[in-house]
Design a protein around this motif. Structure first.
Motif, PDB file in Angstrom:
ATOM      1  N   SER A 130       0.831  -1.203   0.000  1.00 58.30           N
ATOM      2  CA  SER A 130       0.000   0.000   0.000  1.00 58.30           C
ATOM      3  C   SER A 130       0.871   1.260   0.000  1.00 58.30           C
ATOM      4  O   SER A 130       0.615   2.210  -0.755  1.00 58.30           O
ATOM      5  CB  SER A 130      -0.926  -0.007   1.217  1.00 58.30           C
ATOM      6  OG  SER A 130      -1.701   1.175   1.266  1.00 58.30           O
ATOM      7  N   ARG A 131       1.903   1.270   0.829  1.00 60.76           N
ATOM      8  CA  ARG A 131       2.815   2.418   0.863  1.00 60.76           C
ATOM      9  C   ARG A 131       3.530   2.582  -0.475  1.00 60.76           C
ATOM     10  O   ARG A 131       3.705   3.705  -0.964  1.00 60.76           O
ATOM     11  CB  ARG A 131       3.844   2.237   1.979  1.00 60.76           C
ATOM     12  CG  ARG A 131       3.295   2.389   3.387  1.00 60.76           C
ATOM     13  CD  ARG A 131       4.379   2.164   4.421  1.00 60.76           C
ATOM     14  NE  ARG A 131       5.459   3.146   4.299  1.00 60.76           N
ATOM     15  CZ  ARG A 131       6.588   3.106   5.005  1.00 60.76           C
ATOM     16  NH1 ARG A 131       6.784   2.112   5.871  1.00 60.76           N
ATOM     17  NH2 ARG A 131       7.513   4.030   4.846  1.00 60.76           N
TER      18      ARG A 131
ATOM     19  N   ASP B  90       1.004   3.932  -3.097  1.00 59.56           N
ATOM     20  CA  ASP B  90       0.671   5.331  -2.799  1.00 59.56           C
ATOM     21  C   ASP B  90       1.807   6.253  -3.237  1.00 59.56           C
ATOM     22  O   ASP B  90       1.577   7.324  -3.812  1.00 59.56           O
ATOM     23  CB  ASP B  90       0.401   5.513  -1.306  1.00 59.56           C
ATOM     24  CG  ASP B  90      -0.945   4.946  -0.880  1.00 59.56           C
ATOM     25  OD1 ASP B  90      -1.763   4.629  -1.766  1.00 59.56           O
ATOM     26  OD2 ASP B  90      -1.172   4.812   0.340  1.00 59.56           O
ATOM     27  N   ARG B  91       3.028   5.833  -2.958  1.00 60.23           N
ATOM     28  CA  ARG B  91       4.175   6.668  -3.330  1.00 60.23           C
ATOM     29  C   ARG B  91       4.344   6.723  -4.845  1.00 60.23           C
ATOM     30  O   ARG B  91       4.670   7.774  -5.409  1.00 60.23           O
ATOM     31  CB  ARG B  91       5.443   6.111  -2.686  1.00 60.23           C
ATOM     32  CG  ARG B  91       6.672   6.958  -2.938  1.00 60.23           C
ATOM     33  CD  ARG B  91       6.545   8.321  -2.279  1.00 60.23           C
ATOM     34  NE  ARG B  91       6.971   9.387  -3.165  1.00 60.23           N
ATOM     35  CZ  ARG B  91       7.183  10.635  -2.776  1.00 60.23           C
ATOM     36  NH1 ARG B  91       7.005  10.970  -1.516  1.00 60.23           N
ATOM     37  NH2 ARG B  91       7.558  11.544  -3.635  1.00 60.23           N
TER      38      ARG B  91
ATOM     39  N   TYR C 253      12.531   8.015  -0.825  1.00 59.33           N
ATOM     40  CA  TYR C 253      11.487   7.420   0.011  1.00 59.33           C
ATOM     41  C   TYR C 253      11.471   5.902  -0.134  1.00 59.33           C
ATOM     42  O   TYR C 253      11.450   5.159   0.862  1.00 59.33           O
ATOM     43  CB  TYR C 253      10.128   7.999  -0.371  1.00 59.33           C
ATOM     44  CG  TYR C 253       8.962   7.398   0.383  1.00 59.33           C
ATOM     45  CD1 TYR C 253       8.515   7.963   1.573  1.00 59.33           C
ATOM     46  CD2 TYR C 253       8.307   6.265  -0.095  1.00 59.33           C
ATOM     47  CE1 TYR C 253       7.444   7.409   2.270  1.00 59.33           C
ATOM     48  CE2 TYR C 253       7.243   5.700   0.594  1.00 59.33           C
ATOM     49  CZ  TYR C 253       6.817   6.279   1.771  1.00 59.33           C
ATOM     50  OH  TYR C 253       5.757   5.722   2.457  1.00 59.33           O
TER      51      TYR C 253
ATOM     52  N   LEU D 283      12.334   2.790   2.356  1.00 60.51           N
ATOM     53  CA  LEU D 283      11.388   1.699   2.587  1.00 60.51           C
ATOM     54  C   LEU D 283      12.078   0.356   2.378  1.00 60.51           C
ATOM     55  O   LEU D 283      11.906  -0.577   3.175  1.00 60.51           O
ATOM     56  CB  LEU D 283      10.198   1.841   1.629  1.00 60.51           C
ATOM     57  CG  LEU D 283       9.122   0.751   1.702  1.00 60.51           C
ATOM     58  CD1 LEU D 283       8.486   0.697   3.086  1.00 60.51           C
ATOM     59  CD2 LEU D 283       8.049   0.983   0.632  1.00 60.51           C
TER      60      LEU D 283
END
Length: 203
Positions: free
Chosen positions: A66-67, A70-71, A180, A184
């Motif tokens: 999900s992250r 979204d990114r 980012y 992660l």
């Protein structure tokens, strides 16, 4: 106002077409068959593959995906906005005003359509890699389909997904997105390492 409804219909049809079994094709031209390996070798090849480390539970994997998506949606939005790439309008649909107005799959399809129509100049991509656009965009999608089976995947599959996302951000020349996703990726590695060490200490 973007063709979101049409995009969703197209994606549904594409998915349905992908589910159809391939038709058998008979070779009309001459062909050859390779010599089969020895029986013992064949048995070794067909044995169950070795277990790969799976330290992340399903909920953790879904949160990571999900992250990631979204990114990547943010990367797409920033790319289109920064380079002022014209989007088609449809009075029946809403305007795109934020990254979440399209999910990652819709962004991929939209960018591919824009590329086909020649609306994405090569110079706005990293090293003018316009020919790599489709392959780079598809990679996280293909891995994402694997992860949708509701069965925990091994750590390397999840890391491959994030790495594929890094390549997308890199191609779109999004330094913040690369940073980012790199953080992660590193965070996932650390969590997996800690869980593995904890498991080994208990055994």
């Amino acid at each position: 106002m973007i063709y979101l409804k049409r995009i969703r219909i197209h994606l549904t049809r594409t998915f349905q077409e992908q589910q159809k079994p391939p038709q058998n094709e008979n070779f009309e031209e001459p062909y050859q068959l390779l010599m089969q390996p020895p029986a013992g070798c064949t048995m070794m090849l067909r044995r169950d593959p070795p277990h790969l480390p799976t330290n992340l539970c399903l909920n953790e994997q879904e949160a990571i995906i999900s992250r990631l998506y979204d990114r990547l949606s943010q990367c797409m939005f920033d790319f289109v906005a920064t380079n002022q790439i014209p989007l088609p309008l449809d009075p029946r649909e809403r305007l795109i005003q934020r990254p979440s107005d399209c999910d990652w799959i819709e962004w991929v399809h939209l960018l591919k359509q824009l590329a086909i129509k020649g609306r994405i100049p090569a110079h706005v991509l990293h090293h003018d890699e316009i020919n790599q656009l489709f392959a780079v965009l598809e990679s996280p999608l293909q891995l994402g389909r694997i992860a949708q089976s509701k069965v925990p995947r091994d750590d390397r599959t999840i890391l491959q997904m994030v790495f594929a996302g890094i390549q997308v951000a890199r191609l779109l020349q999004d330094s913040m997105g690369v940073d980012y996703l790199d953080m992660l990726y590193t965070g996932i590695e650390n969590v997996c390492r800690e869980k593995r060490a904890l498991s080994e200490s208990r055994s």
